[in-house]
Design a protein around this motif. Structure first.
Motif, PDB file in Angstrom:
ATOM      1  N   ALA A  90      62.156  64.405  43.593  1.00  0.00           N
ATOM      2  CA  ALA A  90      63.651  64.657  44.418  1.00  0.00           C
ATOM      3  C   ALA A  90      63.378  65.176  45.292  1.00  0.00           C
ATOM      4  CB  ALA A  90      65.086  64.898  43.516  1.00  0.00           C
ATOM      5  N   ARG A  91      62.856  66.043  45.936  1.00  0.00           N
ATOM      6  CA  ARG A  91      62.441  67.005  46.994  1.00  0.00           C
ATOM      7  C   ARG A  91      61.370  66.263  47.448  1.00  0.00           C
ATOM      8  NH1 ARG A  91      62.463  71.178  43.247  1.00  0.00           N
ATOM      9  NH2 ARG A  91      63.917  72.959  43.781  1.00  0.00           N
ATOM     10  N   LEU A  92      61.242  65.435  46.980  1.00  0.00           N
ATOM     11  CA  LEU A  92      60.120  64.660  48.400  1.00  0.00           C
ATOM     12  C   LEU A  92      60.581  63.493  48.786  1.00  0.00           C
ATOM     13  CD1 LEU A  92      56.413  65.171  45.834  1.00  0.00           C
ATOM     14  CD2 LEU A  92      56.974  65.931  48.218  1.00  0.00           C
ATOM     15  N   LEU A  93      61.083  63.064  47.443  1.00  0.00           N
ATOM     16  CA  LEU A  93      62.035  61.179  48.084  1.00  0.00           C
ATOM     17  C   LEU A  93      63.407  62.242  48.915  1.00  0.00           C
ATOM     18  CD1 LEU A  93      63.084  60.017  44.838  1.00  0.00           C
ATOM     19  CD2 LEU A  93      61.551  59.230  46.472  1.00  0.00           C
ATOM     20  N   THR A  94      63.741  62.905  48.868  1.00  0.00           N
ATOM     21  CA  THR A  94      64.788  64.035  49.758  1.00  0.00           C
ATOM     22  C   THR A  94      64.089  64.341  51.252  1.00  0.00           C
ATOM     23  OG1 THR A  94      65.941  64.766  48.125  1.00  0.00           O
ATOM     24  CG2 THR A  94      66.227  65.464  50.312  1.00  0.00           C
ATOM     25  N   ALA A  95      63.015  64.844  50.819  1.00  0.00           N
ATOM     26  CA  ALA A  95      62.040  65.339  53.070  1.00  0.00           C
ATOM     27  C   ALA A  95      61.403  63.122  53.551  1.00  0.00           C
ATOM     28  CB  ALA A  95      60.918  65.546  52.270  1.00  0.00           C
ATOM     29  N   ARG A  96      61.083  62.768  52.343  1.00  0.00           N
ATOM     30  CA  ARG A  96      60.868  61.579  53.180  1.00  0.00           C
ATOM     31  C   ARG A  96      61.693  60.294  53.274  1.00  0.00           C
ATOM     32  NH1 ARG A  96      56.835  58.266  48.722  1.00  0.00           N
ATOM     33  NH2 ARG A  96      55.585  60.190  48.846  1.00  0.00           N
ATOM     34  N   HIS A  97      63.328  60.907  53.027  1.00  0.00           N
ATOM     35  CA  HIS A  97      64.252  59.103  53.394  1.00  0.00           C
ATOM     36  C   HIS A  97      65.713  60.085  54.047  1.00  0.00           C
ATOM     37  CE1 HIS A  97      62.133  55.986  51.936  1.00  0.00           C
ATOM     38  NE2 HIS A  97      61.868  57.098  50.324  1.00  0.00           N
ATOM     39  N   LEU A  98      65.942  60.935  53.279  1.00  0.00           N
ATOM     40  CA  LEU A  98      66.930  61.834  54.252  1.00  0.00           C
ATOM     41  C   LEU A  98      66.838  62.136  55.393  1.00  0.00           C
ATOM     42  CD1 LEU A  98      69.550  63.473  53.960  1.00  0.00           C
ATOM     43  CD2 LEU A  98      69.120  65.805  53.419  1.00  0.00           C
ATOM     44  N   GLY A  99      66.398  62.209  56.284  1.00  0.00           N
ATOM     45  CA  GLY A  99      66.209  62.298  57.941  1.00  0.00           C
ATOM     46  C   GLY A  99      66.802  60.609  58.461  1.00  0.00           C
ATOM     47  N   ARG A 100      66.584  59.636  57.516  1.00  0.00           N
ATOM     48  CA  ARG A 100      66.084  58.130  58.233  1.00  0.00           C
ATOM     49  C   ARG A 100      67.958  57.746  57.617  1.00  0.00           C
ATOM     50  NH1 ARG A 100      63.416  55.436  54.960  1.00  0.00           N
ATOM     51  NH2 ARG A 100      61.026  55.691  56.340  1.00  0.00           N
ATOM     52  N   VAL A 101      68.307  58.711  56.531  1.00  0.00           N
ATOM     53  CA  VAL A 101      69.393  58.043  56.280  1.00  0.00           C
ATOM     54  C   VAL A 101      70.602  58.343  56.891  1.00  0.00           C
ATOM     55  CG1 VAL A 101      70.976  58.150  54.322  1.00  0.00           C
ATOM     56  CG2 VAL A 101      68.815  57.502  53.594  1.00  0.00           C
ATOM     57  N   TYR A 102      70.200  59.441  57.569  1.00  0.00           N
ATOM     58  CA  TYR A 102      71.767  60.945  58.350  1.00  0.00           C
ATOM     59  C   TYR A 102      71.323  60.161  59.553  1.00  0.00           C
ATOM     60  CZ  TYR A 102      72.874  64.558  60.486  1.00  0.00           C
ATOM     61  OH  TYR A 102      73.671  64.970  61.656  1.00  0.00           O
ATOM     62  N   GLY A 103      70.330  59.815  60.305  1.00  0.00           N
ATOM     63  CA  GLY A 103      70.011  59.484  61.496  1.00  0.00           C
ATOM     64  C   GLY A 103      70.972  58.433  61.473  1.00  0.00           C
ATOM     65  N   PHE A 104      70.142  57.120  60.779  1.00  0.00           N
ATOM     66  CA  PHE A 104      71.194  55.709  60.487  1.00  0.00           C
ATOM     67  C   PHE A 104      73.028  55.816  60.850  1.00  0.00           C
ATOM     68  CE2 PHE A 104      72.314  52.117  58.090  1.00  0.00           C
ATOM     69  CZ  PHE A 104      71.758  51.168  59.135  1.00  0.00           C
ATOM     70  N   ALA A 105      72.895  56.688  59.788  1.00  0.00           N
ATOM     71  CA  ALA A 105      74.180  56.866  59.680  1.00  0.00           C
ATOM     72  C   ALA A 105      75.232  57.608  60.640  1.00  0.00           C
ATOM     73  CB  ALA A 105      74.711  57.909  58.286  1.00  0.00           C
ATOM     74  N   ALA A 106      74.768  58.231  61.007  1.00  0.00           N
ATOM     75  CA  ALA A 106      74.986  58.952  63.023  1.00  0.00           C
ATOM     76  C   ALA A 106      75.389  58.183  63.781  1.00  0.00           C
ATOM     77  CB  ALA A 106      74.230  59.662  63.353  1.00  0.00           C
ATOM     78  N   ARG A 107      74.323  57.351  63.831  1.00  0.00           N
ATOM     79  CA  ARG A 107      74.438  56.041  65.026  1.00  0.00           C
ATOM     80  C   ARG A 107      75.925  55.094  64.465  1.00  0.00           C
ATOM     81  NH1 ARG A 107      71.523  58.500  69.100  1.00  0.00           N
ATOM     82  NH2 ARG A 107      69.502  58.512  67.724  1.00  0.00           N
ATOM     83  N   LEU A 108      75.657  54.403  63.659  1.00  0.00           N
ATOM     84  CA  LEU A 108      76.624  54.214  62.805  1.00  0.00           C
ATOM     85  C   LEU A 108      78.336  54.303  63.934  1.00  0.00           C
ATOM     86  CD1 LEU A 108      75.210  51.933  60.000  1.00  0.00           C
ATOM     87  CD2 LEU A 108      75.157  51.445  62.583  1.00  0.00           C
ATOM     88  N   LEU A 109      77.883  56.029  62.668  1.00  0.00           N
ATOM     89  CA  LEU A 109      79.245  56.505  62.407  1.00  0.00           C
ATOM     90  C   LEU A 109      79.706  57.043  64.185  1.00  0.00           C
ATOM     91  CD1 LEU A 109      79.473  58.085  59.087  1.00  0.00           C
ATOM     92  CD2 LEU A 109      80.916  56.066  59.842  1.00  0.00           C
ATOM     93  N   GLY A 110      78.439  57.866  64.709  1.00  0.00           N
ATOM     94  CA  GLY A 110      79.506  58.705  65.473  1.00  0.00           C
ATOM     95  C   GLY A 110      79.617  60.057  65.872  1.00  0.00           C
ATOM     96  N   ASP A 111      79.491  60.570  63.793  1.00  0.00           N
ATOM     97  CA  ASP A 111      80.334  62.053  64.112  1.00  0.00           C
ATOM     98  C   ASP A 111      79.284  61.942  62.740  1.00  0.00           C
ATOM     99  OD1 ASP A 111      83.197  63.062  63.168  1.00  0.00           O
ATOM    100  OD2 ASP A 111      81.490  63.189  62.172  1.00  0.00           O
TER     101      ASP A 111
END
Lengths: 114, 196
Positions: free
Chosen positions: B30-51
């Motif tokens: 789970a730690r490795l999957l978090t390192a791989r994907h969390l940044g992308r998921v978070y960045g994408f959500a930030a682009r869509l939500l602006g918050d």
């Protein structure tokens, strides 16, 4: 504003990508660990069934397997015991003291045992 | 086997294999999957939500859904990154629908750099451009913004975007084309200020 200009802005956006905080990463990993704890049975690797369990599953359960074992032993017994002629049985039954040898050939086998 | 070696070997595994390991109780996966994907998921959500705060909530929820899906995950059926994009789009859409009004004041916060590098002239210009684009993205309809971000910031192909947004490839082409035209119009007056 041309397409090239817009591409330049997209490149800047990629370079300035928002990054997750360490606190968020910690929360996500904590969630993962909690999810494992919450469903231990579902998370466990399926255990490899034993030979008896596999056989029982094939034949329809433990009860069916026990019945098959009984039938096999009975068959072995019937096959092992040599048939006795009816005439011999009649002669035996007509005597006052009945002695029935259910396994007429067993003595020979026992004699050969070391 | 030394821990570092074991981790290095795990890091070489595919997403599907790591999720399978996690499903069998391996928290390190789970730690490795978090390192791989969390940044992308978070960045994408930030682009869509602006918050940022809302993006954190969405990213955490998307990853939680991944952990819960591990037990029933079918390797090879879906690419994990695409699955996460789709979950993130849906979570963001739900949030956008529930908003009483767009929180435009939060947009500037999104584009702040997370690192503490020196504010060189080039870095400042890059940030201004990113801020300007983020502000313009916020004016787009949700579907156009999703398609444009996936195509031009996340770098996905049109068929991948079509699968994530659950529309046809032609619809993706239309969404991105209209989105780019709208961005061009929104940013037209800032060309010189952005050094373009």
């Amino acid at each position: 504003m041309t397409d090239d200009d817009l591409d330049g802005l997209f490149a800047a956006a990629r370079a300035e990508a928002p990054r997750p905080s360490a606190a968020l990463s910690a929360r996500v990993i904590s969630d993962a660990e909690a999810a494992l704890q919450a469903a231990p049975a579902a998370r466990r690797a399926p255990e490899r069934p034993g030979l008896l369990a596999s056989l029982a599953a094939i034949f329809g359960g433990g009860g069916a397997l026990a019945g098959m074992v009984t039938a096999t032993l009975a068959g072995f017994w019937i096959g092992f015991a040599q048939p006795v002629e009816l005439g011999v049985m009649s002669a035996v039954l007509n005597t006052d003291t009945a002695e029935i040898d259910m396994m007429p050939g067993i003595d020979a086998l026992l004699d050969e045992a070391p | 086997m030394p821990r570092d070696t074991a981790l290095a070997e795990m890091d070489a595994l595919s997403d599907d294999a790591l999720l399978l390991l996690y499903g069998r109780g391996d928290a390190e996966a789970a730690r490795l999957l978090t390192a791989r994907h969390l940044g992308r998921v978070y960045g994408f959500a930030a682009r869509l939500l602006g918050d940022r705060a809302e993006a954190e909530d969405v990213a955490q929820e998307a990853m939680l859904r991944l952990w819960r899906a591990a037990g029933v995950w079918r390797a090879g059926e879906a690419q994990l990154s695409s699955w996460l994009y789709r979950v993130t789009v849906n979570l963001c859409t739900d949030r956008q629908r529930s908003r009483a009004r767009r929180r435009a004041e939060a947009l500037d916060d999104v584009a702040e750099p997370a690192d503490d590098r020196a504010d060189t002239e080039a870095a400042l210009l890059s940030r201004e451009r990113a801020d300007a684009l983020q502000s313009a993205l916020a004016t787009l309809p949700d579907r156009q913004r999703q398609a444009v971000v996936l195509r031009h910031i996340e770098g996905l192909s049109n068929p991948e975007i079509a699968a994530i947004l659950e529309v046809g490839v032609e619809a993706v082409e239309s969404l991105t084309a209209r989105g780019k035209r709208a961005l061009t119009a929104a940013l037209a007056g800032r060309k010189a200020a952005l050094g373009l």
